[in-house]
Design a protein around this motif. Structure first.
Motif, PDB file in Angstrom:
ATOM      1  N   PHE A   6       0.834  -1.190   0.000  1.00 64.60           N
ATOM      2  CA  PHE A   6       0.000   0.000   0.000  1.00 64.60           C
ATOM      3  C   PHE A   6       0.869   1.240   0.000  1.00 64.60           C
ATOM      4  CE2 PHE A   6       0.375   1.862   4.210  1.00 64.60           C
ATOM      5  CZ  PHE A   6       1.129   0.891   4.832  1.00 64.60           C
ATOM      6  N   SER A   7       0.257   2.395  -0.255  1.00 61.21           N
ATOM      7  CA  SER A   7       0.946   3.675  -0.192  1.00 61.21           C
ATOM      8  C   SER A   7       0.602   4.339   1.120  1.00 61.21           C
ATOM      9  CB  SER A   7       0.493   4.590  -1.332  1.00 61.21           C
ATOM     10  OG  SER A   7       0.831   4.021  -2.565  1.00 61.21           O
ATOM     11  N   ALA A  47      -5.121   4.245   2.689  1.00 58.53           N
ATOM     12  CA  ALA A  47      -5.376   3.067   1.845  1.00 58.53           C
ATOM     13  C   ALA A  47      -6.863   2.735   1.862  1.00 58.53           C
ATOM     14  CB  ALA A  47      -4.569   1.869   2.352  1.00 58.53           C
ATOM     15  N   GLN A  48      -7.326   2.058   0.830  1.00 59.60           N
ATOM     16  CA  GLN A  48      -8.694   1.551   0.812  1.00 59.60           C
ATOM     17  C   GLN A  48      -8.707   0.249   1.584  1.00 59.60           C
ATOM     18  OE1 GLN A  48     -10.319   4.342   0.025  1.00 59.60           O
ATOM     19  NE2 GLN A  48     -11.793   3.043  -0.840  1.00 59.60           N
ATOM     20  N   GLY A  99      -6.995  -8.357   4.144  1.00 58.23           N
ATOM     21  CA  GLY A  99      -5.537  -8.302   4.100  1.00 58.23           C
ATOM     22  C   GLY A  99      -4.998  -7.009   4.687  1.00 58.23           C
ATOM     23  N   VAL A 100      -5.895  -6.098   5.076  1.00 59.45           N
ATOM     24  CA  VAL A 100      -5.524  -4.862   5.768  1.00 59.45           C
ATOM     25  C   VAL A 100      -5.973  -5.016   7.220  1.00 59.45           C
ATOM     26  CG1 VAL A 100      -6.047  -2.391   5.996  1.00 59.45           C
ATOM     27  CG2 VAL A 100      -5.647  -3.379   3.735  1.00 59.45           C
ATOM     28  N   VAL A 101      -5.081  -4.683   8.149  1.00 58.16           N
ATOM     29  CA  VAL A 101      -5.442  -4.774   9.557  1.00 58.16           C
ATOM     30  C   VAL A 101      -5.183  -3.451  10.254  1.00 58.16           C
ATOM     31  CG1 VAL A 101      -5.061  -7.262   9.673  1.00 58.16           C
ATOM     32  CG2 VAL A 101      -3.211  -5.725  10.279  1.00 58.16           C
ATOM     33  N   ALA A 102      -6.008  -3.177  11.259  1.00 56.79           N
ATOM     34  CA  ALA A 102      -5.838  -1.993  12.095  1.00 56.79           C
ATOM     35  C   ALA A 102      -5.007  -2.391  13.313  1.00 56.79           C
ATOM     36  CB  ALA A 102      -7.199  -1.448  12.524  1.00 56.79           C
ATOM     37  N   VAL A 103      -4.098  -1.501  13.711  1.00 59.81           N
ATOM     38  CA  VAL A 103      -3.165  -1.774  14.806  1.00 59.81           C
ATOM     39  C   VAL A 103      -2.947  -0.508  15.620  1.00 59.81           C
ATOM     40  CG1 VAL A 103      -1.928  -3.523  13.447  1.00 59.81           C
ATOM     41  CG2 VAL A 103      -1.158  -1.144  13.381  1.00 59.81           C
ATOM     42  N   VAL A 125      -1.173  -6.587   5.974  1.00 66.36           N
ATOM     43  CA  VAL A 125      -0.309  -5.442   6.250  1.00 66.36           C
ATOM     44  C   VAL A 125      -1.014  -4.505   7.223  1.00 66.36           C
ATOM     45  CG1 VAL A 125      -1.106  -4.053   4.271  1.00 66.36           C
ATOM     46  CG2 VAL A 125       1.195  -3.715   5.186  1.00 66.36           C
ATOM     47  N   ALA A 126      -0.238  -3.936   8.145  1.00 73.85           N
ATOM     48  CA  ALA A 126      -0.767  -2.966   9.106  1.00 73.85           C
ATOM     49  C   ALA A 126      -0.955  -1.634   8.388  1.00 73.85           C
ATOM     50  CB  ALA A 126       0.201  -2.814  10.282  1.00 73.85           C
ATOM     51  N   ALA A 127      -2.207  -1.206   8.227  1.00 73.90           N
ATOM     52  CA  ALA A 127      -2.479  -0.001   7.447  1.00 73.90           C
ATOM     53  C   ALA A 127      -3.614   0.840   7.999  1.00 73.90           C
ATOM     54  CB  ALA A 127      -2.783  -0.376   5.994  1.00 73.90           C
TER      55      ALA A 127
END
Length: 163
Positions: free
Chosen positions: A22-23, A89-90, A94-98, A124-126
């Motif tokens: 991601f960016s 990121a959208q 596969g995207v997780v909040a941390v 990925v943590a995003a």
């Protein structure tokens, strides 16, 4: 394990399972928008997300031995919705909040229950959220439906750091 079935999530890019890119937050990485969510059957005795073989490796849900830097165990929750993450990121599976003080944004992770009955997989943590910031959850896992979130509920999971 729910009703005798393993719950598995993974992302497939071409022929290889890899984490999302991601960016955001300090480094630019290409976004892979061609993600295809797949369900994978675990072969008994492998792919349970637990440590095997050499120190600091685990076997993922494809049976591949994967090195990791460290592992944390904690409660994970699930979320869904149409929004933009805190990194821009959208959200997608596969995207997780941390809590970025514990797991920095951009960290590639693999998440599975200790017994391998639930595998979120590579991610990925995003993003971040209140439960992570107040310490009541280690990660919030994005899922594409409320039904998946409800089925997941709140689980103790192993979070492997791949970076």
């Amino acid at each position: 394990m729910r009703n005798g079935k393993r719950i598995l999530f993974g992302l497939l890019f071409g022929a290889a399972l890899i984490p999302l890119l991601f960016s955001g937050c300090g480094s630019e990485m290409p976004v892979r928008s061609t993600a295809e969510v797949v369900t994978v059957r675990v072969i008994p005795g492998t792919g349970d997300g637990t440590s095997h073989g050499e120190e600091n490796t685990f076997v993922d849900f494809t049976g591949t031995e994967v090195p990791y830097e460290k592992m944390l165990t904690g409660e994970c929750t699930a979320y869904t919705g149409d929004m933009t993450t805190s990194t821009g990121a959208q959200p997608q599976e596969g995207v997780v909040a941390v809590d970025p003080a514990i797991i920095p944004y951009g960290t590639r992770l693999y998440i599975a229950s200790a017994d391998g009955s639930i595998v979120y997989g590579y991610c990925v943590a995003a993003d971040t959220g209140g439960a992570m910031m107040d310490g009541s959850a280690l990660c919030d896992l994005y899922m594409d439906t409320e039904e998946k979130c409800t089925a997941f509920g709140r689980q103790i999971m192993c979070v492997y750091f791949l970076d």
